[in-house]
Design a protein around this motif. Structure first.
Motif, short mmCIF file in Angstrom:
data_model
loop_
_atom_site.label_atom_id
_atom_site.label_comp_id
_atom_site.label_asym_id
_atom_site.label_seq_id
_atom_site.Cartn_x
_atom_site.Cartn_y
_atom_site.Cartn_z
N THR A 1 -3.65 2.46 -7.34
CA THR A 1 -4.57 3.07 -6.36
C THR A 1 -5.60 2.06 -5.89
O THR A 1 -5.95 2.01 -4.71
N CYS B 1 2.64 1.52 -3.43
CA CYS B 1 1.72 1.92 -4.50
C CYS B 1 1.49 3.42 -4.47
O CYS B 1 1.49 4.09 -5.51
N ARG B 2 1.32 3.94 -3.28
CA ARG B 2 1.08 5.38 -3.14
C ARG B 2 2.34 6.17 -3.53
O ARG B 2 2.28 7.10 -4.34
N ALA C 1 0.83 -1.21 0.00
CA ALA C 1 0.00 0.00 0.00
C ALA C 1 0.86 1.26 0.00
O ALA C 1 0.62 2.20 -0.77
N ARG C 2 1.88 1.26 0.84
CA ARG C 2 2.77 2.43 0.90
C ARG C 2 3.52 2.62 -0.41
O ARG C 2 3.67 3.74 -0.90
N GLU D 1 -4.00 -0.53 -3.56
CA GLU D 1 -3.77 0.06 -2.24
C GLU D 1 -4.95 -0.17 -1.30
O GLU D 1 -4.78 -0.34 -0.10
N GLN D 2 -6.17 -0.22 -1.84
CA GLN D 2 -7.37 -0.33 -1.01
C GLN D 2 -8.01 -1.71 -0.98
O GLN D 2 -8.79 -2.00 -0.08
N SER E 1 -7.53 -2.09 3.98
CA SER E 1 -6.65 -0.92 3.84
C SER E 1 -5.33 -1.15 4.56
O SER E 1 -5.17 -2.08 5.36
N GLU E 2 -4.40 -0.26 4.30
CA GLU E 2 -3.11 -0.30 5.00
C GLU E 2 -3.31 -0.21 6.51
O GLU E 2 -2.68 -0.95 7.27
N GLN F 1 2.40 8.13 -7.13
CA GLN F 1 2.38 9.58 -7.10
C GLN F 1 3.64 10.19 -7.71
O GLN F 1 3.57 11.17 -8.44
#
Length: 157
Positions: free
Chosen positions: A136, A106-107, A103-104, A139-140, A144-145, A111
């Motif tokens: 994105t 991917c963000r 998740a981290r 990530e969800q 969630s993270e 970005q």
């Protein structure tokens, strides 16, 4: 397949969520690797002040950080896959750890890839826009993270 109720049903759901997280971590590793590769290639082509933007030290540092995130995701995905047949608690720790790392990453990678591509990064004309949208979603999906971090904290006790 028999229908499970009660604690057995919950255990089965948790096992299959962990398997889905492990599979998705492997997908994320490939997806993020593609994003970093495309970003590095774009930065080698894009010129600013008469030179490729890949020659700017600040951007080189950012691309290295993106590459490190990909390597962390790859390692987490391998560990999660290796622990799929381990005892439930061990499997869950590996899966939730992988989910937090994924998740981290991917963000962060998503970005930064979009930012380094500029406005073109969000268009459908470049693969990076499609990859960003998928990152994105990853990530969800499957929790969630924050949910996985909380789960991991309880499993570490």
């Amino acid at each position: 397949m028999a229908i499970s109720h009660g604690p057995e049903g919950l255990e089965l759901l948790e096992e299959w969520r962990d398997r889905a997280v492990a599979a998705q971590a492997a997908e994320a590793a490939g997806l993020l690797e593609r994003m970093v590769g495309d970003t590095v290639a774009y930065c080698k082509e894009r010129k600013q002040f008469g030179q490729p933007i890949a020659s700017f030290q600040a951007l080189q540092h950012r691309m290295v950080d993106m590459h490190i995130e990909v390597e962390q995701v790859r390692a987490a995905a391998v560990l999660a896959a290796c622990k799929l047949d381990a005892p439930a608690r061990e499997r869950a720790r590996a899966a939730s750890s992988a989910k937090v790392v994924v998740a981290r990453a991917c963000r962060f990678v998503g970005q930064n890839a979009v930012q380094l591509h500029g406005g073109m990064g969000m268009t459908d004309e470049l693969a990076i826009g499609h990859c960003f949208k998928r990152a994105t979603r990853i990530e969800q999906e499957h929790g969630s993270e924050l949910w996985h971090a909380a789960r991991l904290a309880t499993l570490m006790l």
